[in-house]
Design a protein around this motif. Structure first.
Motif, mmCIF file in Angstrom:
data_model
loop_
_atom_site.group_PDB
_atom_site.id
_atom_site.type_symbol
_atom_site.label_atom_id
_atom_site.label_comp_id
_atom_site.label_asym_id
_atom_site.label_seq_id
_atom_site.Cartn_x
_atom_site.Cartn_y
_atom_site.Cartn_z
ATOM 1 N N LYS A 91 0.744 -1.217 0.007
ATOM 2 C CA LYS A 91 0.064 -0.081 -0.064
ATOM 3 C C LYS A 91 0.744 1.330 0.192
ATOM 4 C CE LYS A 91 -3.798 -2.548 2.361
ATOM 5 N NZ LYS A 91 -4.263 -2.466 3.841
ATOM 6 N N ARG A 218 -2.041 14.682 17.031
ATOM 7 C CA ARG A 218 -2.105 13.722 17.975
ATOM 8 C C ARG A 218 -2.789 12.329 17.262
ATOM 9 N NH1 ARG A 218 -5.868 16.451 22.230
ATOM 10 N NH2 ARG A 218 -5.814 14.461 23.100
ATOM 11 N N ARG A 219 -3.391 12.689 16.204
ATOM 12 C CA ARG A 219 -4.091 11.344 15.629
ATOM 13 C C ARG A 219 -3.155 10.396 14.848
ATOM 14 N NH1 ARG A 219 -9.367 12.131 14.997
ATOM 15 N NH2 ARG A 219 -10.135 13.894 15.875
ATOM 16 N N ILE A 220 -3.350 9.243 15.431
ATOM 17 C CA ILE A 220 -2.231 8.002 14.735
ATOM 18 C C ILE A 220 -2.911 7.229 13.658
ATOM 19 C CG2 ILE A 220 -0.841 6.038 15.707
ATOM 20 C CD1 ILE A 220 -1.310 7.109 18.549
ATOM 21 N N MET A 221 -2.111 7.351 12.501
ATOM 22 C CA MET A 221 -2.699 6.991 11.277
ATOM 23 C C MET A 221 -1.912 5.773 11.028
ATOM 24 S SD MET A 221 -2.839 10.521 9.399
ATOM 25 C CE MET A 221 -3.702 10.027 7.918
ATOM 26 N N ARG A 222 -2.554 5.009 10.228
ATOM 27 C CA ARG A 222 -2.040 3.796 9.740
ATOM 28 C C ARG A 222 -1.033 4.152 8.623
ATOM 29 N NH1 ARG A 222 -6.661 0.233 6.737
ATOM 30 N NH2 ARG A 222 -8.028 -0.386 8.565
ATOM 31 N N GLU A 224 0.134 3.696 5.699
ATOM 32 C CA GLU A 224 -0.187 4.029 4.344
ATOM 33 C C GLU A 224 -0.988 5.271 4.120
ATOM 34 O OE1 GLU A 224 -1.422 1.509 5.679
ATOM 35 O OE2 GLU A 224 -3.620 0.897 5.096
ATOM 36 N N PHE A 225 -1.641 5.559 5.213
ATOM 37 C CA PHE A 225 -2.731 6.824 5.120
ATOM 38 C C PHE A 225 -1.746 7.955 5.616
ATOM 39 C CE2 PHE A 225 -6.092 3.715 5.583
ATOM 40 C CZ PHE A 225 -6.711 3.845 4.059
ATOM 41 N N THR A 228 0.485 9.148 2.867
ATOM 42 C CA THR A 228 -0.235 9.803 1.860
ATOM 43 C C THR A 228 -0.575 11.214 2.167
ATOM 44 O OG1 THR A 228 -1.548 7.690 1.403
ATOM 45 C CG2 THR A 228 -2.596 9.769 0.837
ATOM 46 N N ALA A 229 -0.776 11.508 3.600
ATOM 47 C CA ALA A 229 -1.102 12.736 4.292
ATOM 48 C C ALA A 229 -0.073 13.439 3.979
ATOM 49 C CB ALA A 229 -1.766 12.337 5.548
ATOM 50 N N ALA A 232 1.026 14.735 0.867
ATOM 51 C CA ALA A 232 -0.246 15.770 0.510
ATOM 52 C C ALA A 232 0.353 17.160 0.815
ATOM 53 C CB ALA A 232 -1.514 15.382 0.823
ATOM 54 N N ARG A 233 1.140 17.249 1.538
ATOM 55 C CA ARG A 233 1.559 18.376 2.253
ATOM 56 C C ARG A 233 2.814 19.235 1.441
ATOM 57 N NH1 ARG A 233 1.099 19.247 8.601
ATOM 58 N NH2 ARG A 233 -1.011 18.593 8.662
ATOM 59 N N VAL B 98 -10.406 8.615 11.309
ATOM 60 C CA VAL B 98 -9.064 8.609 11.828
ATOM 61 C C VAL B 98 -8.611 10.181 11.837
ATOM 62 C CG1 VAL B 98 -6.545 8.243 11.653
ATOM 63 C CG2 VAL B 98 -8.342 6.339 11.546
ATOM 64 N N GLN B 137 -7.953 3.752 16.595
ATOM 65 C CA GLN B 137 -6.975 3.949 15.938
ATOM 66 C C GLN B 137 -6.214 5.290 16.110
ATOM 67 O OE1 GLN B 137 -4.488 2.101 13.429
ATOM 68 N NE2 GLN B 137 -3.466 4.051 13.447
ATOM 69 N N ALA B 138 -6.982 6.113 15.915
ATOM 70 C CA ALA B 138 -6.633 7.455 16.007
ATOM 71 C C ALA B 138 -6.437 7.999 17.346
ATOM 72 C CB ALA B 138 -7.771 8.450 15.468
ATOM 73 N N ARG B 182 -3.116 24.723 -1.785
ATOM 74 C CA ARG B 182 -2.349 24.111 -0.882
ATOM 75 C C ARG B 182 -2.830 23.739 0.357
ATOM 76 N NH1 ARG B 182 0.165 20.706 -3.535
ATOM 77 N NH2 ARG B 182 0.921 20.386 -1.596
ATOM 78 N N THR B 228 -7.723 10.870 1.761
ATOM 79 C CA THR B 228 -6.766 11.188 2.683
ATOM 80 C C THR B 228 -5.849 12.451 2.565
ATOM 81 O OG1 THR B 228 -6.619 8.962 3.265
ATOM 82 C CG2 THR B 228 -4.741 10.283 3.994
ATOM 83 N N ALA B 229 -5.705 12.637 1.227
ATOM 84 C CA ALA B 229 -4.770 13.644 0.832
ATOM 85 C C ALA B 229 -5.471 15.082 0.621
ATOM 86 C CB ALA B 229 -4.347 13.406 -0.968
ATOM 87 N N ALA B 232 -5.811 16.102 4.288
ATOM 88 C CA ALA B 232 -4.497 16.422 4.806
ATOM 89 C C ALA B 232 -4.094 17.986 4.399
ATOM 90 C CB ALA B 232 -3.355 15.672 4.195
#
Lengths: 236, 236
Positions: A91, A218-222, A224-225, A228-229, A232-233, B98, B137-138, B182, B228-229, B232
């Motif tokens: 992924k 603070r949010r904990i992501m998997r 692959e996400f 991606t996030a 994206a920045r 998440v 998860q989050a 952006r 996700t992107a 973000a």
């Protein structure tokens, strides 16, 4: 498949290709394959353009291709990620390739399970096949570089400073005091830890070698996400 | 599981909970369950804090909980997405939760396969179970609102203007002339099309009802990664 990705070995004349197998089946899904129909196409590591179906049988299709465009620009990013579990690795490989990452280096880290290094999914054939699928998803033609390093300390001390030189080099680390900027531009080196994060020793060694630990909230992501996030920045 | 999410029905006294089933199994994975061990915990739709294991059997565990923190802030986003295929729906639900989306509305669109509406995965029990997993998860406690609308035109004409009012309302559309900024801040309404995109009629109807179509670049991403992107780019 948003782009039919072709290689030099597919050509049976200067502008005609013959395909079979997976790409033939996907082509049939995408364009309801009748002669005269067209789809987007690209030459591996080269230009993009259009392919027009000339003939089709259950086994092969022949198409006439014409190139007239450039693939989308890459992100000037080297992604360095602790090797994830095999399904997550695929992924991460997918989303990083789709988003235009130029180079990926998967590395050892304390919390990487040793078994992850023995999956055939990280072998060159599997990696190449998955990269081609991701390029076809993205509409891109240019393979990213994908590398593996099985020893953390030698990689970080001997190789990472050269990778990070001249780039903004950051490592995602929830406990870091600095926060990731909303928007990153220029050349970026992005270091992503394993599930459970880098150890304090590892973060210290990264920081001593030019990589700034930064928190991504603070949010904990998997994984692959998170990748991606983070990508994206980064500005194209 | 990065947070043990508890509900009022778990309490056997003012500060002691008893859990079993999935959460017990995951707890054992996370904290090597011995009395005295601690983990992060949260009260559904409430505060966060710590749970300390008091006793454990193969069937149940009892923990003492103390609340001392707030859950992470939500993103001020309403995500409106054409209902994806069932497996993708679960991934979108996961990543949007998440990342802190406040409200999601899954809608009909021309390219949404009618069969997607008959999966049990969009039923209230499945949705709730998947939201709880995503909150765990989050490290969040607050359930987002998740809604479904089976008719595109009445939703867009009668309901969407009220949702979009006072927000920056954008729809991802590759053919749009405007590019997504952006960085988006303030309240956002984010509309995401199906695989293959909205039809021109649909984009026109969205635009006539206050939603600006914007392009997110040339690269075509799978829905869960596109969501996700996009999220973000929105400031917490």
């Amino acid at each position: 498949m948003n782009l039919l990705l072709l290689e030099p070995s597919d050509f049976i004349s200067g502008s005609v290709v013959r395909i079979s197998g997976r790409r033939l089946r996907q082509l049939a899904d995408v364009i309801r394959a009748e002669p005269g129909k067209r789809c987007k196409a690209g030459l591996l590591n080269g230009l993009t353009g259009t392919a027009e179906l000339l003939s089709i049988t259950p086994e092969t299709a022949e198409l006439s291709v014409a190139w007239n465009g450039e693939p989308p620009p890459k992100l000037a990013v080297t992604l360095i990620a602790a090797l994830p579990r095999p399904k997550t690795f695929l992924k991460v490989l997918h989303t990083a390739t789709v988003m235009g990452t130029e180079r990926m280096i998967f590395i050892e880290s304390w919390k990487v399970d040793k078994s992850y290094w023995s999956t055939p999914l990280i072998g060159p054939e599997s990696v190449r096949e998955n990269l081609l699928l991701a390029l076809e998803q993205a509409g891109d033609t240019v393979l990213p570089a994908v590398e593996f390093r099985r020893r953390f300390k030698p990689f970080v001390e001997d190789e990472l400073p050269g990778v990070a030189a001249g780039t903004t080099a950051i490592a995602g680390h929830p406990a870091a005091e600095a926060s990731l900027p909303r928007h990153l531009s220029g050349k970026i080196t992005l270091v992503v830890g394993p599930e459970g994060g880098f150890t304090e020793y590892e973060i210290g060694l990264l920081a001593a070698n030019g990589v700034t630990p930064m928190s991504f909230g603070r949010r904990i992501m998997r994984t692959e996400f998170a990748v991606t996030a983070l990508l994206a920045r980064i500005a194209p």
